[in-house]
Design a protein around this motif. Structure first.
Motif, PDB file in Angstrom:
ATOM      1  N   ASN A   1     -11.111   5.280  -5.250  1.00  0.00           N
ATOM      2  CA  ASN A   1     -12.042   4.239  -4.808  1.00  0.00           C
ATOM      3  C   ASN A   1     -11.351   2.894  -4.602  1.00  0.00           C
ATOM      4  OD1 ASN A   1     -14.206   6.071  -4.913  1.00  0.00           O
ATOM      5  ND2 ASN A   1     -14.531   5.646  -7.089  1.00  0.00           N
ATOM      6  N   SER A   2     -10.182   2.944  -3.959  1.00  0.00           N
ATOM      7  CA  SER A   2      -9.386   1.755  -3.608  1.00  0.00           C
ATOM      8  C   SER A   2      -8.819   1.024  -4.815  1.00  0.00           C
ATOM      9  CB  SER A   2     -10.216   0.770  -2.758  1.00  0.00           C
ATOM     10  OG  SER A   2     -10.649   1.394  -1.567  1.00  0.00           O
ATOM     11  N   VAL A   3      -8.856   1.658  -5.991  1.00  0.00           N
ATOM     12  CA  VAL A   3      -8.264   1.074  -7.197  1.00  0.00           C
ATOM     13  C   VAL A   3      -7.116   1.968  -7.640  1.00  0.00           C
ATOM     14  CG1 VAL A   3      -8.626   0.396  -9.599  1.00  0.00           C
ATOM     15  CG2 VAL A   3     -10.442   0.036  -7.904  1.00  0.00           C
ATOM     16  N   VAL A   4      -5.926   1.358  -7.833  1.00  0.00           N
ATOM     17  CA  VAL A   4      -4.742   2.111  -8.231  1.00  0.00           C
ATOM     18  C   VAL A   4      -4.623   2.092  -9.749  1.00  0.00           C
ATOM     19  CG1 VAL A   4      -2.229   2.281  -8.056  1.00  0.00           C
ATOM     20  CG2 VAL A   4      -3.572   1.542  -6.076  1.00  0.00           C
ATOM     21  N   SER A   5      -4.553   3.292 -10.359  1.00  0.00           N
ATOM     22  CA  SER A   5      -4.370   3.424 -11.809  1.00  0.00           C
ATOM     23  C   SER A   5      -2.984   3.977 -12.083  1.00  0.00           C
ATOM     24  CB  SER A   5      -5.421   4.361 -12.403  1.00  0.00           C
ATOM     25  OG  SER A   5      -6.722   3.848 -12.202  1.00  0.00           O
ATOM     26  N   GLU A   6      -2.319   3.437 -13.096  1.00  0.00           N
ATOM     27  CA  GLU A   6      -0.977   3.887 -13.467  1.00  0.00           C
ATOM     28  C   GLU A   6      -1.011   4.577 -14.822  1.00  0.00           C
ATOM     29  OE1 GLU A   6       2.022   0.797 -11.212  1.00  0.00           O
ATOM     30  OE2 GLU A   6       1.406   0.319 -13.264  1.00  0.00           O
ATOM     31  N   PHE A   7      -0.202   5.622 -14.951  1.00  0.00           N
ATOM     32  CA  PHE A   7      -0.119   6.384 -16.198  1.00  0.00           C
ATOM     33  C   PHE A   7       1.340   6.564 -16.598  1.00  0.00           C
ATOM     34  CE2 PHE A   7      -4.074   7.681 -14.205  1.00  0.00           C
ATOM     35  CZ  PHE A   7      -4.982   7.677 -15.259  1.00  0.00           C
ATOM     36  N   PHE A   8       1.582   6.472 -17.914  1.00  0.00           N
ATOM     37  CA  PHE A   8       2.893   6.786 -18.475  1.00  0.00           C
ATOM     38  C   PHE A   8       2.740   8.012 -19.372  1.00  0.00           C
ATOM     39  CE2 PHE A   8       3.043   2.345 -17.383  1.00  0.00           C
ATOM     40  CZ  PHE A   8       4.318   2.171 -16.852  1.00  0.00           C
ATOM     41  N   ALA A   9       3.851   8.628 -19.736  1.00  0.00           N
ATOM     42  CA  ALA A   9       3.796   9.815 -20.589  1.00  0.00           C
ATOM     43  C   ALA A   9       3.110   9.468 -21.911  1.00  0.00           C
ATOM     44  CB  ALA A   9       5.198  10.341 -20.842  1.00  0.00           C
ATOM     45  N   GLY A  10       2.085  10.260 -22.263  1.00  0.00           N
ATOM     46  CA  GLY A  10       1.356  10.023 -23.507  1.00  0.00           C
ATOM     47  C   GLY A  10       0.500   8.771 -23.483  1.00  0.00           C
TER      48      GLY A  10
ATOM     49  N   CYS B   1       0.846  -1.204   0.000  1.00  0.00           N
ATOM     50  CA  CYS B   1       0.000   0.000   0.000  1.00  0.00           C
ATOM     51  C   CYS B   1       0.878   1.249   0.000  1.00  0.00           C
ATOM     52  CB  CYS B   1      -0.905   0.020   1.235  1.00  0.00           C
ATOM     53  SG  CYS B   1      -2.010  -1.397   1.394  1.00  0.00           S
ATOM     54  N   ALA B   2       1.955   1.213   0.785  1.00  0.00           N
ATOM     55  CA  ALA B   2       2.847   2.367   0.891  1.00  0.00           C
ATOM     56  C   ALA B   2       3.507   2.675  -0.443  1.00  0.00           C
ATOM     57  CB  ALA B   2       3.908   2.099   1.958  1.00  0.00           C
ATOM     58  N   HIS B   3       4.012   1.661  -1.113  1.00  0.00           N
ATOM     59  CA  HIS B   3       4.724   1.887  -2.373  1.00  0.00           C
ATOM     60  C   HIS B   3       3.798   2.453  -3.446  1.00  0.00           C
ATOM     61  CE1 HIS B   3       7.852   1.250  -5.407  1.00  0.00           C
ATOM     62  NE2 HIS B   3       6.849   0.917  -6.212  1.00  0.00           N
ATOM     63  N   LEU B   4       2.579   1.922  -3.508  1.00  0.00           N
ATOM     64  CA  LEU B   4       1.633   2.367  -4.536  1.00  0.00           C
ATOM     65  C   LEU B   4       0.900   3.643  -4.138  1.00  0.00           C
ATOM     66  CD1 LEU B   4       0.113  -1.116  -5.413  1.00  0.00           C
ATOM     67  CD2 LEU B   4       1.711   0.205  -6.815  1.00  0.00           C
ATOM     68  N   GLY B   5       1.070   4.081  -2.890  1.00  0.00           N
ATOM     69  CA  GLY B   5       0.325   5.247  -2.429  1.00  0.00           C
ATOM     70  C   GLY B   5      -1.156   4.949  -2.261  1.00  0.00           C
ATOM     71  N   ALA B   6      -1.473   3.663  -1.996  1.00  0.00           N
ATOM     72  CA  ALA B   6      -2.872   3.238  -1.892  1.00  0.00           C
ATOM     73  C   ALA B   6      -3.396   3.535  -0.491  1.00  0.00           C
ATOM     74  CB  ALA B   6      -2.999   1.758  -2.228  1.00  0.00           C
ATOM     75  N   LEU B   7      -3.701   4.798  -0.227  1.00  0.00           N
ATOM     76  CA  LEU B   7      -4.132   5.211   1.108  1.00  0.00           C
ATOM     77  C   LEU B   7      -5.458   4.577   1.504  1.00  0.00           C
ATOM     78  CD1 LEU B   7      -3.694   6.956   3.620  1.00  0.00           C
ATOM     79  CD2 LEU B   7      -4.887   8.813   2.439  1.00  0.00           C
ATOM     80  N   ASP B   8      -6.419   4.517   0.576  1.00  0.00           N
ATOM     81  CA  ASP B   8      -7.730   3.943   0.904  1.00  0.00           C
ATOM     82  C   ASP B   8      -7.587   2.503   1.394  1.00  0.00           C
ATOM     83  OD1 ASP B   8      -8.862   6.293   0.179  1.00  0.00           O
ATOM     84  OD2 ASP B   8      -9.668   5.601  -1.741  1.00  0.00           O
TER      85      ASP B   8
ATOM     86  N   TRP C   1      -8.130   0.875   5.088  1.00  0.00           N
ATOM     87  CA  TRP C   1      -8.997  -0.289   5.290  1.00  0.00           C
ATOM     88  C   TRP C   1      -8.265  -1.362   6.091  1.00  0.00           C
ATOM     89  CZ3 TRP C   1      -9.106  -5.465   4.625  1.00  0.00           C
ATOM     90  CH2 TRP C   1     -10.354  -6.097   4.737  1.00  0.00           C
ATOM     91  N   VAL C   2      -6.976  -1.594   5.769  1.00  0.00           N
ATOM     92  CA  VAL C   2      -6.179  -2.574   6.514  1.00  0.00           C
ATOM     93  C   VAL C   2      -6.080  -2.157   7.972  1.00  0.00           C
ATOM     94  CG1 VAL C   2      -3.893  -3.619   6.765  1.00  0.00           C
ATOM     95  CG2 VAL C   2      -4.869  -3.309   4.492  1.00  0.00           C
ATOM     96  N   HIS C   3      -5.881  -0.865   8.222  1.00  0.00           N
ATOM     97  CA  HIS C   3      -5.806  -0.358   9.592  1.00  0.00           C
ATOM     98  C   HIS C   3      -7.136  -0.610  10.318  1.00  0.00           C
ATOM     99  CE1 HIS C   3      -4.499   3.173  12.427  1.00  0.00           C
ATOM    100  NE2 HIS C   3      -4.700   2.046  13.060  1.00  0.00           N
ATOM    101  N   ALA C   4      -8.241  -0.337   9.639  1.00  0.00           N
ATOM    102  CA  ALA C   4      -9.559  -0.589  10.247  1.00  0.00           C
ATOM    103  C   ALA C   4      -9.758  -2.076  10.510  1.00  0.00           C
ATOM    104  CB  ALA C   4     -10.658  -0.056   9.331  1.00  0.00           C
TER     105      ALA C   4
END
Length: 760
Positions: free
Chosen positions: A634-643, A398-405, A409-412
């Motif tokens: 919404n708890s889904v991690v999306s990745e983007f590259f240039a262009g 979660c930390a590496h991906l920045g998946a705070l949501d 949830w894991v903390h809860a």
């Protein structure tokens, strides 16, 4: 239905009723009923005609009637009082069974105190078995301090109590305390038995105190316990744990009737001592093997990386349990064979929490963070409940991906399911919140932590430092000094980084000198790298260069790379060329060194040298690492590259980005084309800049989140000058808080300014 002396007891299912005969008075009825019940209990007939539920109800009513009896007796003369002698005996028997059952499971400290008080109140302190169970309950409840308080309150503790206490200390890893209590026991002339030696020898094994072990061996022989297999097996384990496998083998050969546990212990002993061929030879000689024998030998080959032999033995096993499968999976983890590991995992007929934990941790260590999170989701829908090891494994993903949501949830989940909040879980939570950009949540976890050790405090310092909160990081360090928490290497890396991010050169040098002067810690390569970064960012490039030349160890490429980055910031082309030559010699296939020097040439307008460098990269097959930005919605991690045009909402993202650019240009935004490394016309440079991955991510964030929600982006490279300006303007004209984590620090954009104060 039972009838005794005018009392009729009717039992129907799990209920009963009591009715007196017509000739009996109420007082006589109660007396006779109590006598009947005592007789049944004393004769152990109670369980024969009542179910457990009925028995509980029956006893409850008995206590109520007895209370009424005592109230009635207060009105009678002493001569009319009759107390059944069996009543107290039967009551103690029931209490003993209830207390014994209660002591079999772990308890909180308050629950232990309540049970202890109940034992005293009911007179069970005279029952050695119950008191011994109380000590063991303290052991499994990790409350040995309370157990010791009880033990010290006993005037003349029996051997049984000593054994229970020593075993409790040993099971809780308090081996020194176990040996100290054993010494006290010997001092008080308490004679040991065959149950004492195994638990004491376990502590000796763990501490590696072979001299103490030899003394115990002599005492074993003197007291005539040397023929007991359980004692001999413990001696074998002790000698092998201390590296004396030949002594262990001597004891093994002297065992007249070896059981399978004795054989397994000797095999494990050889493995501990690195004598693998002897372990295999003994395994081949075993007359009878159990599943533990096979697991031990398979695990040996897995840990040595000999997967073919391990797999061959695994296939030969007459039966396998979950430990067998876990051993094989761990072997593939060690060799980095992720696909084979996953195949074995999927083939497992039954998985336990260790199976899932090994897989999740392996994915995280190999950088497969999305796969780790997906596996965690699968675990949640299985029948296996995650534990503290699971969450410590999944939180870094979660930390590496920045998946705070998902991290929240894991903390809860931890709170809801009462997962043990030890120092490791708290440290992982602080790291996760810090890397997801939620400093306040990280501080909240730190403040609520019951135990704060060096690692927890060091992690908090690093989090505050990367967010530009150096003053708060210094306060944590001051807290460590006040509380006597000794800092380590990681602590000073965090402090030096905190100083570097805000340009506190003098303070950083003070901490650097403090390492050895006050805490006797010799600076390592990482610390020199931090100081080079501290000096280089502040413009003291020559001083940084001199520090590298005078390092007591060979400079790591990362240290030279840090100096090259400083040359880029301050445009020192001459030194950059010198450093780059050295770096390319050390790391000929690292793209970062070529890109940095190319960037320096481009900013200086030396396009010929920049193009030449790119050709050299192509000839050597060095590929530039593509910029990638991720965002969680919404708890889904999306990745983007240039262009990038692969996202399902690609059309809406680009339309929104075009609208943003048009609005910002109307407000005075001009792209920083100096960030483009190619010698092309201005329009082409702008086109390249405007489709950087973080711009696509922020556009997606704007169309996918509420206007009050902060937009959190993780970038794998350093954010460029143009994207930095772009984010500041969006935070102003769209009234959004934007948090960007690049490869070196956090940038909090609010109302047109950044937390880095443009010092990055």
């Amino acid at each position: 239905m039972v009838a005794v002396a005018g009392v009729v007891v009717v039992v129907v299912g799990d209920s009963f009723s009591l009715s007196p005969s017509s000739s009996s008075s109420a007082w006589q009825t109660r007396r006779k009923f109590l006598f009947l019940l005592d007789m049944l209990l004393a004769c152990r007939l109670f369980s024969l005609w009542l179910s457990p539920t009925t028995a509980s109800s029956f006893l409850s009513n008995r206590n109520r009637i007895e209370h009424q009896q005592q109230s009635s007796m207060s009105c009678l003369s002493p001569s009319t009082v009759f107390l059944s002698p069996i009543s107290s005996i039967s009551k103690v028997t029931i209490e003993e069974e209830w207390v014994s059952t209660s002591l079999k499971s772990p308890k909180t400290k308050n629950q232990l105190k309540t049970l202890h008080a109940h034992i005293i109140k009911t007179g069970l302190t005279r029952n050695d078995l119950v008191f011994g169970q109380l000590f063991l309950c303290c052991s499994i409840s990790n409350s040995m301090q309370y157990a010791r308080q009880i033990f010290d309150g006993i005037d003349d503790p029996k051997l049984f109590f000593y054994n229970a206490m020593i075993k409790g200390y040993s099971q809780n890893g308090a081996y020194d305390e176990a040996l100290q209590l054993y010494s006290l026991m010997r001092f008080r002339a308490i004679t040991c038995d065959s149950f004492t030696f195994p638990v004491v020898l376990r502590s000796v094994s763990s501490l590696g105190k072979v001299d103490v072990g030899k003394e115990l061996h002599g005492l074993v022989m003197k007291m005539g316990c040397g023929s007991r297999v359980i004692v001999q097996t413990s001696l074998i384990d002790m000698y092998c744990a201390c590296g004396l496998s030949n002594y262990g083998r001597y004891v093994f050969d002297a065992v007249s009737e070896k059981d399978v546990i004795c054989w397994n212990t000797m095999i494990s002993g050889y493995i501990k001592c690195g004598e693998y061929s002897s372990a295999q030879e003994l395994f081949d000689r075993m007359p009878v093997r159990n599943i533990s024998s096979w697991n031990t030998i398979v695990d040996m080959y897995c840990k040595r990386g000999k997967l073919e032999r391990a797999r061959s033995l695994f296939d030969e096993m007459p039966e396998r349990d979950v430990i067998s499968w876990n051993a094989l999976i761990s072997g593939y983890v060690k060799t980095g064979e992720s696909e084979a590991m996953r195949r074995v995992f999927d083939e497992m007929p039954q998985k336990n929490v260790v199976s899932w934990n090994v897989m999740i941790t392996c994915y995280v260590h190999n950088g497969h963070f999305m796969e780790a999170l997906e596996l965690f989701r699968m675990m949640l829908v299985s029948d296996v409940k995650p534990n503290e090891v699971t969450v410590v494994g999944v939180l870094p993903a979660c930390a590496h991906l920045g998946a705070l949501d998902l991290g929240q949830w894991v903390h809860a989940y931890i709170d809801r399911n009462r997962v043990k909040m030890d120092v490791y879980v708290n440290t992982a939570l602080i790291d996760m919140y810090g890397k997801c950009g939620s400093v306040e949540d990280a501080k909240r976890v730190f403040n609520n932590a019951v135990v704060r050790d060096t690692f927890l405090c060091s992690t908090m310092i690093e989090v505050l430092g990367t967010h530009g909160k150096a003053d708060e990081a210094f306060l944590i360090f001051d807290y460590m000094r006040r509380e006597g928490i000794k800092p380590n290497d990681v602590t000073f890396v965090g402090l030096l980084k905190a100083c570097s991010h805000v340009g506190l050169v003098d303070t950083g040098m003070k901490y650097f000198q403090m390492m050895n002067k006050e805490f006797k810690l010799m600076p390592k390569v990482e610390h020199y790298g931090c100081v080079v970064d501290l000096l280089g960012r502040a413009g003291h490039i020559e001083e940084a260069h001199e520090l590298i030349k005078n390092m007591p160890m060979d400079p790591h490429p990362i240290v030279w790379g840090t100096l090259l980055s400083a040359c880029r910031i301050h445009g020192n082309v001459k030194l950059a060329e010198e450093v780059a030559v050295r770096l390319i010699e050390l790391e000929p296939h690292s793209c970062g060194n070529y890109v940095l020097l190319s960037n320096i040439y481009s900013k200086a307008g030396r396009w010929t040298e920049a193009a030449k460098l790119r050709r050299k990269m192509k000839e050597k097959g060095v590929m530039k690492k593509p910029g990638c930005s991720s965002i969680e919605v919404n708890s889904v991690v999306s990745e983007f590259f240039a262009g990038d045009r692969t996202h399902p909402q690609c059309k809406a993202i680009y339309e929104t980005l075009d609208q943003i650019i048009a609005r910002l240009k109307a407000e005075g935004y001009t792209p920083c084309t100096s960030s483009v490394l190619h010698d092309v016309d201005v329009d082409e440079k702008e086109q390249v800049l405007l489709h950087h991955s973080e711009k696509l991510a922020v556009a997606f964030g704007l169309i996918s989140t509420d206007h009050k929600t902060p937009i959190r982006i993780v970038k794998n490279l350093r954010i460029c000058d143009d994207c930095h300006l772009f984010m500041k303007m969006i935070s102003t004209y769209y009234s959004r808080q934007i948090i960007v984590r690049d490869c070196s620090r956090f940038h909090h954009f609010t109302d047109g300014s950044c937390s880095c104060s443009d010092y990055w």
